[in-house]
Write a protein that holds these residues in place. Structure first.
Motif, short mmCIF file in Angstrom:
data_model
loop_
_atom_site.label_atom_id
_atom_site.label_comp_id
_atom_site.label_asym_id
_atom_site.label_seq_id
_atom_site.Cartn_x
_atom_site.Cartn_y
_atom_site.Cartn_z
N GLU A 189 -90.39 -10.34 -62.56
CA GLU A 189 -89.97 -9.22 -61.70
C GLU A 189 -88.55 -8.82 -62.09
N TRP A 215 -79.20 -6.28 -64.21
CA TRP A 215 -80.54 -6.55 -63.69
C TRP A 215 -80.71 -8.06 -63.49
N THR A 251 -81.48 -8.15 -53.00
CA THR A 251 -82.04 -6.83 -52.76
C THR A 251 -82.55 -6.25 -54.07
N ALA A 252 -83.80 -5.83 -54.08
CA ALA A 252 -84.36 -5.21 -55.28
C ALA A 252 -84.07 -3.72 -55.23
N TRP A 253 -82.98 -3.31 -55.86
CA TRP A 253 -82.59 -1.91 -55.84
C TRP A 253 -83.38 -1.13 -56.87
N ASP A 254 -83.58 0.12 -56.57
CA ASP A 254 -84.18 1.02 -57.56
C ASP A 254 -83.21 1.21 -58.70
N SER A 313 -85.24 -6.37 -61.32
CA SER A 313 -84.59 -5.56 -60.29
C SER A 313 -83.20 -5.17 -60.76
N SER A 314 -82.83 -3.90 -60.56
CA SER A 314 -81.49 -3.44 -60.86
C SER A 314 -80.58 -3.83 -59.70
N SER A 328 -87.51 -16.12 -53.82
CA SER A 328 -86.44 -15.23 -54.27
C SER A 328 -85.12 -15.67 -53.68
#
Length: 219
Positions: free
Chosen positions: A110, A100, A212-215, A112-113, A207
């Motif tokens: 924030e 992450w 890329t903010a992956w789910d 993100s994975s 950023s």
């Protein structure tokens, strides 16, 4: 006159057969015992027991201080057991290695994975997962830390995700709380530029380019 030697030979053969039968039975039991001792029974392990075993098998390599601007060569290693009960597991363990990014913004942190890799291990061989190539570096104008965790079972649910630490500028060991006991090992790396984590900055840092903010459930 001739019956006695015959009876003796017959008695000797009978005794010999009995000895062979006992030896065969003993060998059979020994073989069964060897098979039972050949692997470590883990079919009924709880998540806590799985995490405890995994904790002794995980190494973070090439990441001594987290200052490598690209984490090039860094990896998470799930190795064979070296001490204690070194027998392989009877039932291979499903392991997730997840990365992450934790980025400071005006609204808070924030998370993100970036990548999640699933592997299967029974402790008999070494498995290596390299760090993603697109993690933030010292050239990115951002206050970002990298969190890596190895845990057993399926991907983390929303309620099991880690809680981001309040101070991203901290450089020492920072405890990360997860909503599960499945975590075997984790490592939180310092920000590449702690000066950008000043809590009094007027605006958030942009950023990282191309991030890329992956789910969290992204394969």
């Amino acid at each position: 006159m001739h019956s006695t030697p015959t009876r003796l030979r017959h008695g000797a053969l009978t005794a010999g057969a009995a000895v062979l039968a006992l030896l065969a039975a003993g060998c059979s039991k020994a073989s069964a015992g060897a098979q039972a001792g050949g692997c470590r029974a883990d079919e009924n392990w709880s998540p806590t027991e799985q995490a405890a075993w995994l904790r002794t098998a995980v190494d973070f390599r090439g990441t001594a201080d987290g200052t490598d601007p690209s984490y090039e060569g860094a990896s998470v290693v799930v190795r064979a057991q070296l001490t204690g009960d070194v027998r392989p597991l009877c039932q291979p363990l499903a392991v997730q290695v997840e990365f992450w990014t934790l980025t400071a913004t005006a609204a808070g942190t924030e998370m993100s994975s970036v990548m999640r890799h699933q592997l299967s291990t029974n402790g008999s061989t070494t498995r290596t997962v390299g760090f993603p190539a697109d993690l933030p570096t010292s050239q990115d104008i951002t206050c970002t830390r990298v969190l890596v965790a190895a845990y057993s079972g399926p991907p983390l649910t929303d309620g099991e995700l880690p809680s981001a630490p309040g101070d991203l500028a901290a450089t020492g060991d920072t405890e990360v709380r997860f909503g599960t006991e499945r975590i075997g090992a984790y490592r939180l790396f310092p920000a590449q530029d702690p000066a950008r984590c000043d809590a009094d900055r007027a605006t958030p840092s942009p950023s990282p380019t191309g991030s890329t903010a992956w789910d969290v459930h992204h394969p």
